[in-house]
Design an enzyme around this catalytic site. Structure first.
Site, PDB file in Angstrom:
ATOM      1  N   ASP A 198      36.782 -18.766  23.208  1.00 40.03           N
ATOM      2  CA  ASP A 198      36.074 -18.117  22.105  1.00 40.03           C
ATOM      3  C   ASP A 198      35.743 -16.657  22.411  1.00 40.03           C
ATOM      4  O   ASP A 198      35.491 -15.870  21.503  1.00 40.03           O
ATOM      5  CB  ASP A 198      34.795 -18.890  21.744  1.00 40.03           C
TER       6      ASP A 198
ATOM      7  N   GLU B 246      18.341 -17.374  13.490  1.00 40.59           N
ATOM      8  CA  GLU B 246      17.685 -17.746  14.737  1.00 40.59           C
ATOM      9  C   GLU B 246      16.247 -17.232  14.824  1.00 40.59           C
ATOM     10  O   GLU B 246      15.420 -17.813  15.519  1.00 40.59           O
ATOM     11  CB  GLU B 246      18.497 -17.230  15.930  1.00 40.59           C
TER      12      GLU B 246
ATOM     13  N   ASN C  68       0.819  -1.221   0.000  1.00 41.53           N
ATOM     14  CA  ASN C  68       0.000   0.000   0.000  1.00 41.53           C
ATOM     15  C   ASN C  68       0.851   1.270   0.000  1.00 41.53           C
ATOM     16  O   ASN C  68       0.314   2.372  -0.046  1.00 41.53           O
ATOM     17  CB  ASN C  68      -1.030  -0.018   1.147  1.00 41.53           C
TER      18      ASN C  68
ATOM     19  N   SER D  81      27.359 -28.868  17.940  1.00 44.40           N
ATOM     20  CA  SER D  81      27.707 -28.265  19.229  1.00 44.40           C
ATOM     21  C   SER D  81      26.586 -28.423  20.240  1.00 44.40           C
ATOM     22  O   SER D  81      26.831 -28.619  21.431  1.00 44.40           O
ATOM     23  CB  SER D  81      28.003 -26.774  19.053  1.00 44.40           C
TER      24      SER D  81
END
Lengths: 618, 618
Positions: free
Chosen positions: A423, A366, A178, A345
């Site tokens: 990490d 995700e 629209n 993992s």
């Protein structure tokens, strides 16, 4: 039954427009112009395309409709009223306290599968709903109506690629182009080509039409039904506010109802003049095929096999998760798993190996993973979406809406906390407990060993509504006997004596730090009570209050999570009306890369830190 | 200076490969294969394309490089070492505690603008960095290296459209299409066409190349430099693990270092054999042009005009926000605003009207809004991104990374709480305080009236790091004199007497409920202390402890937020070591649509509820 005539459908669209104007004017708020642009599309869908039973909207074989542009709720409600689901006059209770016809749709209404109103989510849910049709081997079709403005949300493109990857030809979406957002024209205005090229590039079959041309809408829907191997997007160019000259195709009218009285009356008169004289028969909505309903879910807690580990064996809770999930999968075909390219993992790969047809790879996306899980859950599946706990946060707004929808999704977040080690902080979930606790109907579980992990997977399956299960990267020693049970809302008291000077409340990886601290403290004549608070929400208030009372009113919480919003706050909330002292140990700054044990000590949640805290407070 | 020869660049790529293997083997963790696929691209960028000073990486005119695929960190570090920023032998300290060469890049390193490692975020930051070049009228270019797997993230496509909308021809991205994700092949494998068609559909100039062909990389980069009016995407097909036959182009090697000893030695020998004999001169990196650095920011708190409202006037805090933001904009050109198509609700439109060239419309795409704000902040701008508070949650994972990056972004969330009324739960932020508190370096501010709102906007600007400002939809009465100041970490005691029986701690809309409760309670001989906790994080511990001590150790918190993670938990954490009792009033279930006052009462945060709570606890 013959399809209704175009004139009949046009009149139905006019009726939906009138009802949308009338109900928003009565409410004094809402989004009439958003409803009016899509009225022809919804009239065609509801009265000439979809199979459903207005009096049994949850029929398992019924076609599904997701209103992703949730602020068009009055149009949705008008359509269900026109279909006979409830009396038209109820529409005037729009947005009133106590009415289920809320400002944006929620599953409090029997014909709403998932709550919408946070834009860009509906197509993700529709992906899950379409995957569910494949799961139950049904030919029901799933429709989703998107706004053009919400197409700016990245989640829409996650859904686009997931639907194409999974070849969901039972899914048909419509974008209502629209041309206007809330505050201005969209970046694409009425450029249908911009939408066509995007959806084609993402692997969809695309049809571009005038969204006010009923015949074109019907043809496009039929084309979608005929298209095999990929989903269909109908790009429908429309006018916002269509049919009311005061605001048709004009900027500045988003979310504004017409004023009661002459303004509304004039608009309704203008719309009523658009009714076409016809003697054609009214529509007759085709009912879905009969189907036996699914049996109740088994009692997963008692049916799940008892964990079989040696006490002291080193096993990661994430691995126990994968094993337990596969065991649940064997108990019931409704158990399904989703993952975001980390199945090796999270160990959801154990489930995939056994039940590949019930495992949905969503890649690094995700939002659509959680959205699709919501859709699957809304249709009776029991989905376990999993990824690193920190990346579940990418879907926070979906998790918020999963709470509002109260869907039965079981989220598993692995690699929580600084204990992941090298990490570094970007991979460490340290705020996930805060996020999940703030979903008031979400159960939050956090096992410390493989036995409790396995048991809690079954508890998650057996607990209604959203559940979050937090697992850890490193291996931890098995602490519990396989016969031990772990009800939601419970806790385990691991050390207890008559002369305990304080209570240490731990969960997950810190349970072992607390046990080590106990040994040191006991040796120096300061024994402490040690509680494993594996159920963070609900938390075992009774046990905590009793322990505090018996240990000098002193509680020390220790968690591999920021000190805000997690275990410490949960424990404190549980006991605070008693005035017990709560000393919170948790992460207080952004951590760095390093070996897990070094980080646990550096950030103040090690046995040493617990010993120091007990010494300081006693 | 002549460009380096292809042979020199190939040797540099080999050096980067060797360093990536050696450092990850030394660390015993990390992602060597991810580094090796992109080594040729990075060698070409660093040594034949970008202008920068290795010893002054933050030079305002230097070209920028964002490693969106943050797990390729060892490659990034190797490139900066090769450029001379630090000694090559430091690379062997990768991932050690105390080394800034962390597992994923963070701005602890002077050459990193924003932390990466949560995939799909880098291009969003690059959009902000490229917008910043326009802001400072610099011709620096921004480069971003994406993984193919992370292209599944919706945020990438939000960035794609924002870059195209803003015509960022100073932005060049490269997608490293190595075909493998973590757990399996990506959904596109080596299908360059899938990427080409997507990026073209999103309005980018696209070049498709062999990502190991240095000449092709240089030509593509040059083509990007020549392209006007739109950003360029280079689709570079590569082999994961390129150069080491053990793992080149093989699945199952993601995130796995080679074993120390023979395995690593063999790989390094194989790579060393790839060095080319050449007498060509080494590269000489062109320095950026000189530029005067920007002056320090003004002291916004003292420089901002004093608010001028009549006590008792009805003004929404969100409107005061917009007014104050425009006033800051007049004080310094670095103040910029971003919005997600709700500028007429957040009132950022007041800023846009005065400073259209510093207002960035990001449409309904909150992830790129926050990501671009992070990028802008990393280059010296002072960005205020705004939207409905609940929709900021769409960017939760970006906000998490903004905390890790410790960037100077000032997030404004409007329409918090049930006080929005009829729009219903999907539009109500009720977990935003939990989310923002769980960013440990985030300041959280929550004004109740227009004066405190204006003052807190200046405080936000003056406070380093991430700041969140929560505003309310309905108008509230002006409570404070315009001369009042509101430092972060402070509070205001609004009612105080010697016989106070308890302390009520409120914030935002509930301050007025607390004041009304005071009147009722005082009239019945139960006066209470009333505190406006406008600074939720840091919270005014000293004032709270003192108030609790003086009012019988009884605290009642009342917040338009879920009872988890917000004001109640913050207050409780501040006083809990003293053993004071904290009674939390807050939302305990998913709310519904309805009039604001009715919702405030129904969900237990009204004056009536406060009176009941005080009566119950005294």
């Amino acid at each position: 039954m013959p399809a209704p005539s175009i004139d009949v459908l046009r009149n139905l669209a006019t009726q939906l427009r009138i009802d949308s104007v009338r109900s928003t004017s009565a409410a004094g708020s809402g989004h009439p112009t958003t409803c009016l642009s899509a009225a022809d599309i919804v009239a065609a869908l509801f009265f000439a395309e979809m199979r459903f039973d207005p009096h049994d909207p949850q029929h398992p074989e019924a076609d599904r409709f997701v209103l992703s542009k949730g602020h068009g709720a009055p149009l949705l409600y008008a359509a269900w009223a026109a279909a006979g689901a409830f009396p038209r006059e109820d529409l005037l209770r729009l947005r009133q306290l106590g009415s289920d016809l809320e400002g944006h749709p929620t599953p409090r209404l029997p014909f709403v599968d998932v709550a919408t109103g946070s834009l860009g989510q509906g197509l993700c849910a529709a992906v899950g709903i379409a995957l569910n049709a494949r799961r139950i081997k049904s030919d029901y079709r799933t429709y989703a109506l998107l706004g053009d403005g919400e197409s700016a949300e990245g989640a829409v493109w996650e859904a686009a690629q997931a639907a194409a990857f999974h070849q969901l030809d039972n899914l048909c979406a419509i974008t209502d182009v629209n041309g206007y957002g809330q505050s201005r024209a969209t970046q694409w205005r009425h450029d249908a080509g911009a939408f066509v090229s995007r959806w084609m590039a993402f692997g969809w079959h695309v049809v571009s039409i005038d969204g006010h041309d009923i015949k074109a809408i019907l043809d496009a829907l039929a084309e979608g039904r005929r298209t095999a191997g990929r989903p269909t997007m109908i790009v429908a160019v429309t006018h916002k506010g269509k049919g009311v000259s005061l605001f048709e195709n004009k900027d500045g009218w988003h979310g504004k109802p017409l004023k009661k009285g002459p303004e509304t009356d004039a608009a309704i008169a203008e719309l009523e003049a658009q009714y076409i004289q016809t003697a054609d028969p009214p529509p007759s909505i085709p009912f879905p095929a009969r189907r036996a309903s699914e049996p109740p879910l088994p009692d997963f807690v008692t049916a799940a096999p008892a964990p079989s580990y040696q006490i002291g064996a080193m096993v990661a809770t994430r691995e126990a998760y994968g094993k337990a999930l596969a065991a649940l999968g064997a108990l019931d075909r409704r158990v399904v798993a989703l993952d975001a390219d980390v199945k090796n993992s999270t160990y959801s790969e154990i489930f995939e190996r056994q039940f590949p047809e019930r495992f949905y790879q969503m890649f690094i996306a995700e939002q659509v993973m959680i959205g699709a899980a919501m859709g699957l859950a809304s249709r009776g599946a029991l989905p376990f979406p999993s990824t690193f706990a920190c990346f579940l946060e990418r879907a926070s707004d979906f998790i918020r809406m999963a709470g509002i929808s109260n869907v039965n999704i079981k989220m598993a977040g692995s690699h929580a906390g600084v204990s992941i080690g090298e990490d570094g902080p970007s991979q460490m979930a340290l705020e996930d407990l805060a996020l999940m606790r703030a979903v008031p109907n979400c159960t939050v579980l956090y096992p410390c060993d493989a036995v409790s992990a396995e048991r809690l997977v079954a508890v998650a399956a057996a607990t209604p509504g959203p559940v979050y299960l937090r697992t850890t990267r490193p291996k931890t020693p098995v602490l519990y006997d396989g016969s031990e049970m772990f009800p939601a809302g419970g806790s385990k008291t691991l050390r207890q004596g008559e002369r305990d000077v304080a209570t240490v409340v731990a969960a997950g990886i810190t349970v072992f730090e607390a046990l080590e601290a106990y040994d040191t403290l006991a040796a120096e004549g300061r024994p402490v009570r040690v509680i494993d608070a594996y159920s963070i929400q609900p938390i075992d208030r009774q046990a905590l209050v009793a322990a505090a009372r018996e240990t000098g009113g002193r509680l020390i919480t220790v968690e591999d999570h920021y000190v805000q919003g997690g275990l410490g706050d949960a424990v404190s909330a549980a006991v605070s009306e008693h005035g017990y002292r709560v000393c919170r140990l948790g992460i207080r700054e952004i951590p760095r890369s390093g070996p897990p044990d070094a980080l646990i000590d550096r950030y103040g949640i090690s046995a040493r830190a617990i010993v120091d805290a007990v010494r300081a407070c006693v």
